[in-house]
Enzyme design. Structure first.
Site, PDB file in Angstrom:
ATOM      1  N   ASP A   1     -20.407  38.460  54.450  1.00  0.00           N
ATOM      2  CA  ASP A   1     -20.774  37.450  53.461  1.00  0.00           C
ATOM      3  C   ASP A   1     -19.806  37.525  52.283  1.00  0.00           C
ATOM      4  O   ASP A   1     -19.430  38.606  51.825  1.00  0.00           O
ATOM      5  CB  ASP A   1     -22.212  37.667  52.986  1.00  0.00           C
ATOM      6  CG  ASP A   1     -22.772  36.450  52.285  1.00  0.00           C
ATOM      7  OD1 ASP A   1     -23.665  35.791  52.853  1.00  0.00           O
ATOM      8  OD2 ASP A   1     -22.308  36.145  51.162  1.00  0.00           O
ATOM      9  N   ILE A   2     -19.396  36.359  51.782  1.00  0.00           N
ATOM     10  CA  ILE A   2     -18.411  36.306  50.698  1.00  0.00           C
ATOM     11  C   ILE A   2     -19.013  36.793  49.376  1.00  0.00           C
ATOM     12  O   ILE A   2     -18.271  37.170  48.460  1.00  0.00           O
ATOM     13  CB  ILE A   2     -17.864  34.862  50.563  1.00  0.00           C
ATOM     14  CG1 ILE A   2     -16.506  34.862  49.913  1.00  0.00           C
ATOM     15  CG2 ILE A   2     -18.843  33.944  49.840  1.00  0.00           C
ATOM     16  CD1 ILE A   2     -15.760  33.529  50.036  1.00  0.00           C
TER      17      ILE A   2
ATOM     18  N   ASN B   1     -32.837  31.784  56.604  1.00  0.00           N
ATOM     19  CA  ASN B   1     -33.373  30.823  55.641  1.00  0.00           C
ATOM     20  C   ASN B   1     -33.363  29.424  56.246  1.00  0.00           C
ATOM     21  O   ASN B   1     -32.377  29.026  56.867  1.00  0.00           O
ATOM     22  CB  ASN B   1     -32.530  30.823  54.363  1.00  0.00           C
ATOM     23  CG  ASN B   1     -32.646  32.124  53.593  1.00  0.00           C
ATOM     24  OD1 ASN B   1     -33.724  32.711  53.521  1.00  0.00           O
ATOM     25  ND2 ASN B   1     -31.542  32.594  53.028  1.00  0.00           N
TER      26      ASN B   1
ATOM     27  N   GLY C   1     -34.101  28.458  50.226  1.00  0.00           N
ATOM     28  CA  GLY C   1     -32.816  28.657  49.574  1.00  0.00           C
ATOM     29  C   GLY C   1     -31.625  28.509  50.489  1.00  0.00           C
ATOM     30  O   GLY C   1     -30.534  29.014  50.186  1.00  0.00           O
ATOM     31  N   GLN C   2     -31.799  27.824  51.622  1.00  0.00           N
ATOM     32  CA  GLN C   2     -30.651  27.623  52.521  1.00  0.00           C
ATOM     33  C   GLN C   2     -29.601  26.774  51.823  1.00  0.00           C
ATOM     34  O   GLN C   2     -29.903  25.707  51.263  1.00  0.00           O
ATOM     35  CB  GLN C   2     -31.085  26.943  53.825  1.00  0.00           C
ATOM     36  CG  GLN C   2     -29.940  26.824  54.833  1.00  0.00           C
ATOM     37  CD  GLN C   2     -30.377  26.237  56.177  1.00  0.00           C
ATOM     38  OE1 GLN C   2     -31.529  25.835  56.344  1.00  0.00           O
ATOM     39  NE2 GLN C   2     -29.445  26.192  57.110  1.00  0.00           N
TER      40      GLN C   2
ATOM     41  N   HIS D   1     -27.594  30.604  60.425  1.00  0.00           N
ATOM     42  CA  HIS D   1     -26.946  31.913  60.262  1.00  0.00           C
ATOM     43  C   HIS D   1     -28.009  32.955  59.991  1.00  0.00           C
ATOM     44  O   HIS D   1     -28.986  32.717  59.292  1.00  0.00           O
ATOM     45  CB  HIS D   1     -25.917  31.891  59.128  1.00  0.00           C
ATOM     46  CG  HIS D   1     -26.445  31.344  57.847  1.00  0.00           C
ATOM     47  ND1 HIS D   1     -26.560  29.996  57.614  1.00  0.00           N
ATOM     48  CD2 HIS D   1     -26.883  31.962  56.736  1.00  0.00           C
ATOM     49  CE1 HIS D   1     -27.048  29.796  56.413  1.00  0.00           C
ATOM     50  NE2 HIS D   1     -27.271  30.979  55.856  1.00  0.00           N
ATOM     51  N   LEU D   2     -27.779  34.120  60.551  1.00  0.00           N
ATOM     52  CA  LEU D   2     -28.667  35.259  60.361  1.00  0.00           C
ATOM     53  C   LEU D   2     -27.983  36.215  59.396  1.00  0.00           C
ATOM     54  O   LEU D   2     -26.838  36.604  59.603  1.00  0.00           O
ATOM     55  CB  LEU D   2     -28.923  35.929  61.712  1.00  0.00           C
ATOM     56  CG  LEU D   2     -29.901  37.104  61.777  1.00  0.00           C
ATOM     57  CD1 LEU D   2     -30.443  37.239  63.191  1.00  0.00           C
ATOM     58  CD2 LEU D   2     -29.231  38.412  61.366  1.00  0.00           C
ATOM     59  N   HIS D   3     -28.684  36.546  58.295  1.00  0.00           N
ATOM     60  CA  HIS D   3     -28.174  37.554  57.355  1.00  0.00           C
ATOM     61  C   HIS D   3     -28.593  38.934  57.838  1.00  0.00           C
ATOM     62  O   HIS D   3     -29.785  39.184  58.056  1.00  0.00           O
ATOM     63  CB  HIS D   3     -28.791  37.365  55.966  1.00  0.00           C
ATOM     64  CG  HIS D   3     -28.481  36.100  55.266  1.00  0.00           C
ATOM     65  ND1 HIS D   3     -27.565  36.017  54.233  1.00  0.00           N
ATOM     66  CD2 HIS D   3     -28.967  34.847  55.422  1.00  0.00           C
ATOM     67  CE1 HIS D   3     -27.527  34.773  53.776  1.00  0.00           C
ATOM     68  NE2 HIS D   3     -28.365  34.039  54.471  1.00  0.00           N
TER      69      HIS D   3
HETATM   70  P1  AMP Z   1     -28.047  30.717  52.884  1.00  0.00           P
HETATM   71  O1  AMP Z   1     -28.453  30.702  51.423  1.00  0.00           O
HETATM   72  O2  AMP Z   1     -29.041  31.393  53.776  1.00  0.00           O
HETATM   73  O3  AMP Z   1     -27.666  29.334  53.367  1.00  0.00           O
HETATM   74  O4  AMP Z   1     -26.767  31.644  52.961  1.00  0.00           O
HETATM   75  C1  AMP Z   1     -25.459  31.183  52.900  1.00  0.00           C
HETATM   76  C2  AMP Z   1     -24.589  32.384  52.714  1.00  0.00           C
HETATM   77  O5  AMP Z   1     -23.251  32.030  52.997  1.00  0.00           O
HETATM   78  C3  AMP Z   1     -24.606  32.955  51.305  1.00  0.00           C
HETATM   79  O6  AMP Z   1     -25.048  34.313  51.350  1.00  0.00           O
HETATM   80  C4  AMP Z   1     -23.160  32.841  50.847  1.00  0.00           C
HETATM   81  O7  AMP Z   1     -22.741  33.914  50.032  1.00  0.00           O
HETATM   82  C5  AMP Z   1     -22.413  32.788  52.168  1.00  0.00           C
HETATM   83  N1  AMP Z   1     -21.116  32.138  52.138  1.00  0.00           N
HETATM   84  C6  AMP Z   1     -20.799  30.966  51.539  1.00  0.00           C
HETATM   85  N2  AMP Z   1     -19.507  30.673  51.747  1.00  0.00           N
HETATM   86  C7  AMP Z   1     -18.993  31.676  52.510  1.00  0.00           C
HETATM   87  C8  AMP Z   1     -17.712  31.965  53.057  1.00  0.00           C
HETATM   88  N3  AMP Z   1     -16.662  31.135  52.874  1.00  0.00           N
HETATM   89  N4  AMP Z   1     -17.549  33.087  53.779  1.00  0.00           N
HETATM   90  C9  AMP Z   1     -18.578  33.939  53.970  1.00  0.00           C
HETATM   91  N5  AMP Z   1     -19.828  33.725  53.477  1.00  0.00           N
HETATM   92  C10 AMP Z   1     -20.025  32.619  52.752  1.00  0.00           C
END
Ligand code: AMP
Ligand code: ZN
Length: 115
Positions: free
Chosen positions: A31-32, A88, A94-95, A101-103
């Site tokens: 994650d960034i 999410n 909060g998506q 995507h799975l965190h």
């Molecule tokens: P969500 O809130 O569940 O939609 O999570 C989206 C996630 O994507 C967040 O944790 C962001 O930090 C992550 N994210 C956004 N842009 C990037 C990127 N370019 N590379 C890696 N992770 C990212």
């Protein structure tokens, strides 16, 4: 693939990412904006916007996402200590990126319930 989808663009290597794992169906990258020492996103390569788009045809794929995240947790040495997986769906959760995507989060103690 969805042309304007950030995670589709990462899958296509149009946007750089710190890759962790790849196979024919699944990609994982750091994650960034990590919220824990381990914060990896595990995504299907095929575009699906939210969990609401899943059908029984994706049951196997969902299993692969979870098992791959567990394998990454093992590689990172957090299996015994514990970790969290988060998916999410839509605004109340909060998506922000509308590609499933799975965190995988771990490497520190976490609280419950989440915010
Ligand atoms: P969500 O809130 O569940 O939609 O999570 C989206 C996630 O994507 C967040 O944790 C962001 O930090 C992550 N994210 C956004 N842009 C990037 C990127 N370019 N590379 C890696 N992770 C990212
Ligand atoms: Zn996508």
């Amino acid at each position: 693939m969805s042309v304007n989808c950030l995670f589709c663009r990462i899958v296509k290597r149009e946007v750089p990412a710190s890759l962790v794992y790849e196979d024919e169906e699944v990609l994982a990258f750091n994650d960034i904006s990590p919220q824990a020492p381990v914060h990896v996103l595990v995504v299907p390569k095929r575009h699906m916007a939210t969990l609401n788009d899943l059908t029984p045809a994706e049951d196997h794929l969902v299993g692969r996402l979870i098992r791959q995240a567990a394998a990454i947790a093992a590689e990172r040495g957090i299996s015994a200590g514990g970790y969290r997986m988060v998916l999410n769906c839509n605004a109340d959760a909060g998506q922000t990126v509308f590609h499933i995507h799975l965190h995988l989060l771990g490497g520190r103690p976490m609280h419950w319930p989440p915010g």
